[in-house]
Design an enzyme around this catalytic site. Structure first.
Site, PDB file in Angstrom:
ATOM      1  N   CYS A 283       0.793  -1.234   0.000  1.00 24.36           N
ATOM      2  CA  CYS A 283       0.000   0.000   0.000  1.00 24.36           C
ATOM      3  C   CYS A 283       0.827   1.286   0.000  1.00 24.36           C
ATOM      4  CB  CYS A 283      -0.951   0.002   1.191  1.00 24.36           C
ATOM      5  SG  CYS A 283      -2.246  -1.238   1.015  1.00 24.36           S
ATOM      6  N   LYS A 343       6.284  -6.502   7.211  1.00 26.75           N
ATOM      7  CA  LYS A 343       6.132  -6.185   8.627  1.00 26.75           C
ATOM      8  C   LYS A 343       5.706  -7.461   9.352  1.00 26.75           C
ATOM      9  CE  LYS A 343       1.313  -4.849   8.630  1.00 26.75           C
ATOM     10  NZ  LYS A 343       0.327  -3.974   9.144  1.00 26.75           N
TER      11      LYS A 343
HETATM   12  P1  NAD Z   1      -4.614  -8.651  -3.634  1.00 24.66           P
HETATM   13  O1  NAD Z   1      -3.684  -8.610  -4.777  1.00 24.66           O
HETATM   14  O2  NAD Z   1      -4.257  -9.436  -2.421  1.00 24.66           O
HETATM   15  O3  NAD Z   1      -6.044  -9.186  -4.122  1.00 24.66           O
HETATM   16  C1  NAD Z   1      -6.661  -8.777  -5.295  1.00 24.66           C
HETATM   17  C2  NAD Z   1      -7.495  -9.934  -5.810  1.00 24.66           C
HETATM   18  O4  NAD Z   1      -8.295  -9.484  -6.899  1.00 24.66           O
HETATM   19  C3  NAD Z   1      -6.681 -11.105  -6.323  1.00 24.66           C
HETATM   20  O5  NAD Z   1      -7.079 -12.295  -5.660  1.00 24.66           O
HETATM   21  C4  NAD Z   1      -7.007 -11.166  -7.809  1.00 24.66           C
HETATM   22  O6  NAD Z   1      -6.988 -12.484  -8.322  1.00 24.66           O
HETATM   23  C5  NAD Z   1      -8.389 -10.552  -7.830  1.00 24.66           C
HETATM   24  N1  NAD Z   1      -8.800 -10.040  -9.143  1.00 24.66           N
HETATM   25  C6  NAD Z   1      -8.113  -9.276 -10.018  1.00 24.66           C
HETATM   26  N2  NAD Z   1      -8.851  -9.019 -11.105  1.00 24.66           N
HETATM   27  C7  NAD Z   1     -10.047  -9.621 -10.924  1.00 24.66           C
HETATM   28  C8  NAD Z   1     -11.228  -9.718 -11.686  1.00 24.66           C
HETATM   29  N3  NAD Z   1     -11.337  -9.143 -12.894  1.00 24.66           N
HETATM   30  N4  NAD Z   1     -12.258 -10.419 -11.184  1.00 24.66           N
HETATM   31  C9  NAD Z   1     -12.157 -11.018  -9.991  1.00 24.66           C
HETATM   32  N5  NAD Z   1     -11.064 -10.961  -9.209  1.00 24.66           N
HETATM   33  C10 NAD Z   1     -10.018 -10.268  -9.666  1.00 24.66           C
HETATM   34  O7  NAD Z   1      -4.877  -7.125  -3.246  1.00 24.66           O
HETATM   35  P2  NAD Z   1      -5.244  -6.520  -1.800  1.00 24.66           P
HETATM   36  O8  NAD Z   1      -4.017  -6.388  -0.988  1.00 24.66           O
HETATM   37  O9  NAD Z   1      -6.412  -7.231  -1.269  1.00 24.66           O
HETATM   38  O10 NAD Z   1      -5.675  -5.050  -2.227  1.00 24.66           O
HETATM   39  C11 NAD Z   1      -6.860  -4.790  -2.933  1.00 24.66           C
HETATM   40  C12 NAD Z   1      -7.123  -3.299  -2.908  1.00 24.66           C
HETATM   41  O11 NAD Z   1      -7.325  -2.863  -1.549  1.00 24.66           O
HETATM   42  C13 NAD Z   1      -5.979  -2.445  -3.439  1.00 24.66           C
HETATM   43  O12 NAD Z   1      -6.509  -1.315  -4.069  1.00 24.66           O
HETATM   44  C14 NAD Z   1      -5.241  -2.019  -2.179  1.00 24.66           C
HETATM   45  O13 NAD Z   1      -4.543  -0.802  -2.343  1.00 24.66           O
HETATM   46  C15 NAD Z   1      -6.396  -1.831  -1.205  1.00 24.66           C
HETATM   47  N6  NAD Z   1      -6.038  -1.984   0.195  1.00 24.66           N
HETATM   48  C16 NAD Z   1      -5.167  -2.963   0.579  1.00 24.66           C
HETATM   49  C17 NAD Z   1      -4.863  -3.106   1.932  1.00 24.66           C
HETATM   50  C18 NAD Z   1      -3.883  -4.162   2.366  1.00 24.66           C
HETATM   51  O14 NAD Z   1      -3.418  -4.075   3.514  1.00 24.66           O
HETATM   52  N7  NAD Z   1      -3.559  -5.138   1.539  1.00 24.66           N
HETATM   53  C19 NAD Z   1      -5.443  -2.266   2.886  1.00 24.66           C
HETATM   54  C20 NAD Z   1      -6.358  -1.301   2.469  1.00 24.66           C
HETATM   55  C21 NAD Z   1      -6.651  -1.170   1.118  1.00 24.66           C
END
Ligand code: NAD
Length: 470
Positions: A283, A343
């Site tokens: 992030c 982390k």
């Molecule tokens: P991630 O990469 O762990 O998960 C994303 C998922 O989306 C994957 O499993 C992928 O296969 C799926 N995906 C992609 N395209 C797709 C589609 N067309 N249809 C269905 N599924 C699809 O990502 P994350 O860490 O969960 O982050 C997701 C969002 O949340 C990002 O924008 C991130 O910035 C935000 N975010 C993340 C966190 C964190 O701590 N990881 C915290 C707050 C916000």
């Protein structure tokens, strides 16, 4: 009794899976969608692709009853009243957020909308993304009155994601009309009314029936900005204390004392004032870059964020130099490494300073034996074992016969190490701690040469001071 809402969550990653399980936990029907078939197969079988406290128990509690997993986004869209989009928004080459996954999901959702739906941005996205999503859906022939696009940014931290979701500081909903606002308020009502915390088997945390999380209702654009600005601010706090730690090293003060003194000020607060080897993760790096890009596009010079990024990169370089100064030469030296995740508490290695540093040590000819309580398997995918890189089964194995032990992730279990055993496991009792996990006096008493970040007594502090005084 809270109304049961049917929710689709698109993306089953750190955010999507946690949100899905938590929405089920607070009483809704959830369809969790991912286009990664292997992930969905795993989840259907009760396996969890990520490491998060409480996730296994909650998934077991709700699997086959109120949560289902599928790759069929069309069917999920048709059934759901609200569709949360939680796909990745990685950094593109320009620094801007790559919104192609969000775009693809929006187009696909549009094909299945035949009655009113609320589309919720859960992914972190730049301001104006809601307008783009609306445009994409309209372009696919959906009448404007059949959908609303809203923003509900996620503030969970990996490692404590479930507790953060259920016991958050605040819930932000960005909405531009009452119909959509109503649905989002209903979804979060079990939390905001305090009802969830009365349940006997609710996940424990800071919130309670008497002190439920507040719900902040804003415009969609403001909600989008709140998320980017929050992450940029936290990254700024980390970079700030890291520069202060460098001043401490040069001046001969202890950054832990300075940080405590600063953080005790209620206006500043103690969190994110921990000096170390820089922030990482999926992030902060990308969100700082994306927010800087958004500002630029809107004609605002946010040079402060460039500085935050520069300090973060410098901090890793400084640590690398610290290791070099302690070992003199690198080729053939054996390094025991504790910590791979960005982390403690997570298996996520995305943008982890540890991975970058290990790659550099290997390039310099070091022999590395690394251990992490959760992130070894993921690390093997990017840094496969080789003649010079191996993965240990525990901290002591990583330390065996090492010329120095490096601590790169703030896992709590590292603080419980048996220091006497560690001392005799290492070839030389040198510990270089990038996370300030140990008390310097204890480490000295146990016979270690102990170097950490921003604490007087390290080689840098002495060197810098003596060179300034000479
Ligand atoms: P991630 O990469 O762990 O998960 C994303 C998922 O989306 C994957 O499993 C992928 O296969 C799926 N995906 C992609 N395209 C797709 C589609 N067309 N249809 C269905 N599924 C699809 O990502 P994350 O860490 O969960 O982050 C997701 C969002 O949340 C990002 O924008 C991130 O910035 C935000 N975010 C993340 C966190 C964190 O701590 N990881 C915290 C707050 C916000």
């Amino acid at each position: 009794m809270t109304e049961k809402i049917t929710i689709a969550v698109v993306g089953s990653g750190y955010v999507g899976l946690v949100a899905s399980v938590c929405f089920a936990e607070i009483g809704h029907r959830v369809i969790c969608v991912d286009n990664d078939e292997s992930k969905i197969a795993m989840l259907r079988g009760g396996e969890i692709p990520i490491f998060e406290e409480y996730l296994p128990e909650l998934l077991e509690r709700h699997r086959n009853t109120s949560i289902e997993f599928t790759t069929d986004l069309d069917a999920a869209t048709q059934k759901a009243q609200a569709i949360f989009v939680a796909v990745g928004t990685p950094q593109s080459q320009t620094g801007s957020a790559d919104l192609s996954y969000v775009d693809a999901v929006a187009s696909q959702i549009a094909r299945s909308i035949t009655e009113y739906k609320v589309i919720v941005e859960k992914s972190t996205v730049p301001v104006y993304t809601n307008e783009w999503i609306s445009r994409v859906i309209e372009r696919n022939g959906v009448p404007r009155e059949l959908f609303d696009v809203t923003s509900n940014p996620e503030f969970l931290r990996e490692g404590t994601a479930v507790v953060d979701f259920l016991h958050g500081d605040r819930i932000v909903i960005g909405v531009d009309n009452e119909r959509a606002a109503n649905l989002l308020r209903k979804i979060y009502e079990p939390l905001t009314s305090g009802e969830y915390y009365q349940m006997a088997d609710s996940v424990p945390g800071a919130r309670s029936e008497a002190d439920p999380p507040p719900l902040l209702q804003t415009s969609t654009k403001a909600a989008e900005l709140i998320k980017h600005a929050s992450n940029a601010f936290l990254a700024m706090k980390i970079s700030f204390i890291n520069v202060v730690s460098n001043i401490c090293e040069a001046a001969g003060a202890d950054v832990e004392e300075v940080s405590q003194g600063i953080g005790s000020d209620g206006r500043i607060g103690p969190k994110f004032l921990k000096a170390g080897i820089g922030y990482g993760g999926s992030c902060f790096p990308k969100d700082v870059a994306a927010f800087r890009y958004v500002a630029e596009q809107l004609g605002v010079d946010f040079g402060l964020l460039r500085e935050v990024e520069k300090i973060n990169a410098d901090q890793k370089r400084r640590f690398f130099q610290k290791v070099r100064s302690a070992l003199w030469t690198f080729r053939g030296k054996k390094l025991g490494i504790l910590g791979l995740a960005f982390k403690g508490g997570t298996d996520d290695i995305r943008e982890s300073p540890a991975i970058e540093l290990i790659s550099q040590f290997l390039k310099e000819g070091c022999i590395v034996s690394a251990y992490d309580p959760a992130a070894v398997e993921r690390t093997k995918e990017v840094l496969p074992p080789s003649g010079t890189l191996s993965y240990a089964k525990d901290s002591y194995e990583a330390a065996t016969d090492a010329d120095a032990l490096l601590i790169l992730t703030d896992w709590r279990e590292f603080t419980d190490l048996d220091l006497d055993r560690l001392r005799y496991t290492l070839r030389y009792p040198i510990v270089i701690d990038g996370r300030n996990l140990f008390d310097r006096a204890i480490m000295a008493e146990k016979g270690f040469t102990y170097l950490s970040v921003g604490r007087a007594g390290g080689v840098h502090a002495k060197d810098a001071l003596s060179s300034r005084l000479s």
